[in-house]
Design an enzyme around this catalytic site. Structure first.
Site, PDB file in Angstrom:
ATOM      1  N   GLU A   1     -10.269  -2.622   1.783  1.00 46.97           N
ATOM      2  CA  GLU A   1      -9.677  -2.818   0.465  1.00 46.97           C
ATOM      3  C   GLU A   1      -8.215  -3.226   0.641  1.00 46.97           C
ATOM      4  OE1 GLU A   1      -9.215  -0.073  -3.586  1.00 46.97           O
ATOM      5  OE2 GLU A   1      -9.248   0.897  -1.625  1.00 46.97           O
TER       6      GLU A   1
ATOM      7  N   LYS B   1     -13.821  -4.232  -8.881  1.00 44.19           N
ATOM      8  CA  LYS B   1     -13.992  -2.770  -8.888  1.00 44.19           C
ATOM      9  C   LYS B   1     -14.195  -2.222 -10.295  1.00 44.19           C
ATOM     10  CE  LYS B   1     -11.618   1.243  -6.831  1.00 44.19           C
ATOM     11  NZ  LYS B   1     -10.326   1.648  -6.222  1.00 44.19           N
TER      12      LYS B   1
ATOM     13  N   CYS C   1     -14.200   1.384  -2.467  1.00 40.39           N
ATOM     14  CA  CYS C   1     -13.465   2.652  -2.387  1.00 40.39           C
ATOM     15  C   CYS C   1     -13.932   3.722  -3.387  1.00 40.39           C
ATOM     16  CB  CYS C   1     -11.970   2.372  -2.524  1.00 40.39           C
ATOM     17  SG  CYS C   1     -10.907   3.736  -1.919  1.00 40.39           S
TER      18      CYS C   1
END
Length: 292
Positions: free
Chosen positions: A55, A126, A168
């Site tokens: 990331e 995300k 993440c």
């Protein structure tokens, strides 16, 4: 972007090598780019067909204004260099970047996949933003500097299997992993920059849980070390197999750029699913939200 995403149909090998990367990005995009290109080249030399980068591989911000100031579009110079590195080294890449939106606004936290021909083949933004304020730990409000994604990206064919994309903090939401498995994923990836406070108790447990629950290979590239006076990351990049075993991991003893590689064996994946067919045992009559 100047061109639409390309969809590439291919049949993955039943066995292939994949690599996860770990390094300490800072605010200097050009320096981070050089590190990424070196890791890509090293992964290719080690026989990997695909490499997973962390990331925010383009930069880790120190101030609230930096993400919007430094983020680039997916046809910007950073991604163009990554695409060229994929083509030069004949390797597929998953990489986390800050993506400047086409209209004014905060950037997306994006996982982009590039083919070995240098073509952008999939983009995931995300869904779950990291807004936490831990006692005696970090206070990070990602939603104050990042736009939230609004859709799941369908799994895509890669040389190592059909890949579902996450990032993440998405790791904490098993419903996303379940949905990707329902859509055909054999692999899941979580490019990450986990905090040190949450990494030690949760990182490996969550990764192995997602692998076991979905019976997929899980690839977790990771940021590590002290990025700036305000931010540090846990590291421990790893690959987990569909039985939940950690089959490769990077050392946490150094923040120097490093790789871990493992063989992806789709015959083993099929064996796990055949001998423990949990997805055919789901009670979708009771839990209809997991029907597809």
């Amino acid at each position: 972007m100047t061109s639409p995403l390309s969809r590439i149909n291919l049949t993955p090998a039943r066995k292939a090598i994949a690599a996860v990367a770990q390094f300490c990005a800072q605010g200097d995009i050009q320096k981070n780019l050089q590190t990424c290109v070196q890791l890509i080249s090293s992964a290719a030399r080690r026989g990997a067909k695909m490499v997973f980068l962390p990331e925010a591989s383009d930069f880790i911000a120190e101030t609230r204004v930096q993400p919007s100031q430094q983020a680039q579009s997916l046809d910007g110079p950073f991604m163009k260099e990554i695409q060229q590195a994929a083509k030069d080294n004949g390797i597929w890449i998953s990489i986390g970047v800050h993506e400047q939106p086409p209209v004014n606004g905060m950037p997306y936290n994006t996982n982009a996949v590039i083919s070995d021909e240098g073509t952008l083949v999939s983009v995931y933004r995300k869904l779950h933003l990291f807004d936490v304020n831990l006692k005696d730990g970090p206070r990070l409000i990602e939603s104050s500097v990042t736009s939230r994604g609004e859709q799941i990206a369908d799994p895509i064919d890669t040389p190592v299997g059909k890949l579902g994309l996450s990032i993440c903090y998405d790791l904490r939401f098993p419903e996303l992993a379940q949905r990707l498995r329902h859509r055909g994923a054999q692999l899941l990836c979580y490019p990450s920059a986990f905090t040190e406070a949450t990494g030690a108790p949760h990182w490996e447990v969550l990764l192995r849980s997602r692998a076991i629950e979905t019976q997929t290979y899980v690839f977790a590239a990771a940021q590590i070390g002290k990025h700036n006076p305000k931010r540090s990351s846990y590291g421990d990049a790893m690959i987990v197999d569909p039985w939940g075993a950690v089959v490769a991991r990077c050392s946490r003893n150094s923040s120097e750029p490093t790789l871990a590689t493992a063989e992806v064996n789709l015959d083993f994946l099929d064996k796990v699913r055949r001998e423990s067919p949990v997805f055919s045992h789901k009670r979708t009559d009771i839990f209809p939200e997991y029907a597809s």
